[in-house]
Design a protein around this motif. Structure first.
Motif, mmCIF file in Angstrom:
data_model
loop_
_atom_site.group_PDB
_atom_site.id
_atom_site.type_symbol
_atom_site.label_atom_id
_atom_site.label_comp_id
_atom_site.label_asym_id
_atom_site.label_seq_id
_atom_site.Cartn_x
_atom_site.Cartn_y
_atom_site.Cartn_z
ATOM 1 N N GLY A 182 -4.684 -48.286 -17.031
ATOM 2 C CA GLY A 182 -4.199 -49.138 -18.120
ATOM 3 C C GLY A 182 -3.412 -48.358 -19.156
ATOM 4 O O GLY A 182 -2.345 -48.783 -19.597
ATOM 5 N N ILE A 183 -3.924 -47.204 -19.542
ATOM 6 C CA ILE A 183 -3.264 -46.390 -20.560
ATOM 7 C C ILE A 183 -1.914 -45.885 -20.061
ATOM 8 O O ILE A 183 -0.896 -46.005 -20.740
ATOM 9 C CB ILE A 183 -4.175 -45.216 -20.996
ATOM 10 C CG1 ILE A 183 -5.391 -45.766 -21.749
ATOM 11 C CG2 ILE A 183 -3.407 -44.211 -21.847
ATOM 12 C CD1 ILE A 183 -6.519 -44.771 -21.910
ATOM 13 N N LEU A 184 -1.885 -45.332 -18.861
ATOM 14 C CA LEU A 184 -0.623 -44.830 -18.307
ATOM 15 C C LEU A 184 0.342 -45.973 -18.031
ATOM 16 O O LEU A 184 1.552 -45.835 -18.207
ATOM 17 C CB LEU A 184 -0.881 -44.012 -17.046
ATOM 18 C CG LEU A 184 -1.636 -42.701 -17.270
ATOM 19 C CD1 LEU A 184 -1.932 -42.010 -15.954
ATOM 20 C CD2 LEU A 184 -0.857 -41.783 -18.205
ATOM 21 N N GLY A 185 -0.196 -47.111 -17.594
ATOM 22 C CA GLY A 185 0.643 -48.285 -17.366
ATOM 23 C C GLY A 185 1.303 -48.745 -18.643
ATOM 24 O O GLY A 185 2.465 -49.159 -18.654
ATOM 25 N N GLY A 186 0.578 -48.664 -19.755
ATOM 26 C CA GLY A 186 1.136 -49.036 -21.050
ATOM 27 C C GLY A 186 2.286 -48.130 -21.445
ATOM 28 O O GLY A 186 3.317 -48.588 -21.942
ATOM 29 N N ALA B 251 -6.833 -53.592 -22.870
ATOM 30 C CA ALA B 251 -7.017 -52.809 -24.093
ATOM 31 C C ALA B 251 -6.380 -51.428 -23.943
ATOM 32 O O ALA B 251 -5.705 -50.940 -24.856
ATOM 33 C CB ALA B 251 -8.501 -52.670 -24.420
ATOM 34 N N GLY B 252 -6.591 -50.809 -22.796
ATOM 35 C CA GLY B 252 -5.982 -49.498 -22.537
ATOM 36 C C GLY B 252 -4.471 -49.569 -22.550
ATOM 37 O O GLY B 252 -3.789 -48.694 -23.084
ATOM 38 N N LEU B 253 -3.939 -50.646 -21.963
ATOM 39 C CA LEU B 253 -2.503 -50.834 -21.940
ATOM 40 C C LEU B 253 -1.955 -50.953 -23.356
ATOM 41 O O LEU B 253 -0.973 -50.303 -23.717
ATOM 42 C CB LEU B 253 -2.149 -52.083 -21.130
ATOM 43 C CG LEU B 253 -0.664 -52.322 -20.908
ATOM 44 C CD1 LEU B 253 -0.444 -52.786 -19.479
ATOM 45 C CD2 LEU B 253 -0.140 -53.354 -21.862
ATOM 46 N N MET B 254 -2.613 -51.771 -24.191
ATOM 47 C CA MET B 254 -2.143 -51.958 -25.567
ATOM 48 C C MET B 254 -2.243 -50.660 -26.375
ATOM 49 O O MET B 254 -1.324 -50.311 -27.106
ATOM 50 C CB MET B 254 -2.929 -53.071 -26.262
ATOM 51 C CG MET B 254 -2.640 -54.457 -25.721
ATOM 52 S SD MET B 254 -0.886 -54.889 -25.688
ATOM 53 C CE MET B 254 -0.504 -54.890 -27.424
ATOM 54 N N LEU B 255 -3.349 -49.952 -26.260
ATOM 55 C CA LEU B 255 -3.486 -48.684 -26.984
ATOM 56 C C LEU B 255 -2.513 -47.637 -26.455
ATOM 57 O O LEU B 255 -1.966 -46.844 -27.219
ATOM 58 C CB LEU B 255 -4.923 -48.171 -26.888
ATOM 59 C CG LEU B 255 -5.966 -48.947 -27.693
ATOM 60 C CD1 LEU B 255 -7.369 -48.499 -27.317
ATOM 61 C CD2 LEU B 255 -5.733 -48.794 -29.182
ATOM 62 N N GLY B 256 -2.320 -47.650 -25.128
ATOM 63 C CA GLY B 256 -1.416 -46.687 -24.504
ATOM 64 C C GLY B 256 0.036 -46.866 -24.901
ATOM 65 O O GLY B 256 0.833 -45.934 -24.812
ATOM 66 N N SER C 153 -3.737 -39.134 -24.105
ATOM 67 C CA SER C 153 -4.936 -38.292 -24.007
ATOM 68 C C SER C 153 -5.931 -38.609 -25.121
ATOM 69 O O SER C 153 -7.148 -38.582 -24.902
ATOM 70 C CB SER C 153 -4.557 -36.808 -24.032
ATOM 71 O OG SER C 153 -3.874 -36.495 -25.233
ATOM 72 N N TYR C 154 -5.439 -38.942 -26.312
ATOM 73 C CA TYR C 154 -6.317 -39.280 -27.424
ATOM 74 C C TYR C 154 -7.028 -40.610 -27.152
ATOM 75 O O TYR C 154 -8.226 -40.752 -27.381
ATOM 76 C CB TYR C 154 -5.529 -39.405 -28.725
ATOM 77 C CG TYR C 154 -4.978 -38.113 -29.286
ATOM 78 C CD1 TYR C 154 -5.051 -36.917 -28.593
ATOM 79 C CD2 TYR C 154 -4.360 -38.104 -30.532
ATOM 80 C CE1 TYR C 154 -4.530 -35.753 -29.130
ATOM 81 C CE2 TYR C 154 -3.839 -36.940 -31.074
ATOM 82 C CZ TYR C 154 -3.929 -35.765 -30.364
ATOM 83 O OH TYR C 154 -3.425 -34.617 -30.892
ATOM 84 N N VAL C 155 -6.256 -41.581 -26.675
ATOM 85 C CA VAL C 155 -6.828 -42.888 -26.357
ATOM 86 C C VAL C 155 -7.888 -42.733 -25.267
ATOM 87 O O VAL C 155 -8.998 -43.261 -25.373
ATOM 88 C CB VAL C 155 -5.736 -43.885 -25.906
ATOM 89 C CG1 VAL C 155 -6.350 -45.178 -25.407
ATOM 90 C CG2 VAL C 155 -4.761 -44.155 -27.037
ATOM 91 N N PHE C 156 -7.550 -41.988 -24.213
ATOM 92 C CA PHE C 156 -8.481 -41.835 -23.099
ATOM 93 C C PHE C 156 -9.777 -41.163 -23.534
ATOM 94 O O PHE C 156 -10.857 -41.543 -23.079
ATOM 95 C CB PHE C 156 -7.845 -41.062 -21.948
ATOM 96 C CG PHE C 156 -8.737 -40.998 -20.742
ATOM 97 C CD1 PHE C 156 -8.847 -42.093 -19.895
ATOM 98 C CD2 PHE C 156 -9.497 -39.873 -20.468
ATOM 99 C CE1 PHE C 156 -9.691 -42.067 -18.799
ATOM 100 C CE2 PHE C 156 -10.338 -39.842 -19.377
ATOM 101 C CZ PHE C 156 -10.438 -40.938 -18.540
#
Length: 193
Positions: free
Chosen positions: A155-159, A26-31, A37-40
């Motif tokens: 996940g977010i940074l990976g995305g 989920a973090g990857l997709m949102l990222g 920073s907003y997603v996190f």
């Protein structure tokens, strides 16, 4: 009283359990679509709520039938895969610029996605078990929150990094495939239980 040892043990257990889970996905997709920073911020707030619920519930969550929990998780994965595969009205190849999205909209989306997807998740149940076992809610809570934040951040940074090399359409199809696989495994556990 805070115990660094308990927090470190909980961090390790929760981090390793959550790493291959839907949170990173989920973090990857949102990222890939929104400002990291907003997603996190939204994801981090949702995890605070989940850990607080797990700590408060203690061992009560373990009384839920494992088959039921796995069945619900399987259905949620199927729904997530369907949303990814059959989403309409949005150009898959166009990534929205962070300036086009308000903080509240993006962080709210991240919060709601994690709040719904992670409810009754293995790591939430595990956190409740660890809170009951160690009888140290502060240490267990801090260890669990930090582990979940670490996985979400990866996940977010990976995305964001992945988007530089792989088209979003391919990432979406792979993510849907992984969700279908996880749905199958969860439903198998619910049936074979």
């Amino acid at each position: 009283m805070f115990s660094f040892t308990v927090a470190a043990v909980v961090f390790g257990v929760v981090f390793l359990s959550e790493l291959p889970d839907k949170t990173a996905l989920a973090g990857l997709m949102l990222g890939t679509r929104y400002r990291a920073s907003y997603v996190f911020a939204g994801v981090a707030a949702a995890f605070l709520v989940h850990v607080a619920l797990a700590i408060a519930a203690g061992s009560v969550l373990t009384l839920l039938p494992h088959r039921l929990v796995q069945g619900v998780v399987g259905v949620l994965f199927l729904a997530g895969a369907a949303v990814l595969l059959f989403r309409k009205g949005e150009d898959e190849e166009e990534v929205k610029k962070p300036a086009d999205q308000s903080f509240w909209k993006v962080s709210g989306a991240g919060f709601m996605m994690i709040l719904v997807a992670e409810f009754g998740d293995l790591t939430q149940i595990m956190t409740a078990n660890l809170a009951a076992r160690y009888d140290d809610p502060l240490s267990v809570g801090i260890g669990a929150v930090l582990a979940l934040w670490a996985v979400a951040g990866l996940g977010i940074l990976g995305g964001r990094t992945l988007m530089k090399y792989v088209p979003l359409k391919l990432i979406t199809k792979i993510a849907a495939g992984v969700m279908l696989l996880l749905a199958g495994l969860s439903l198998y556990e619910a049936i074979a239980g």
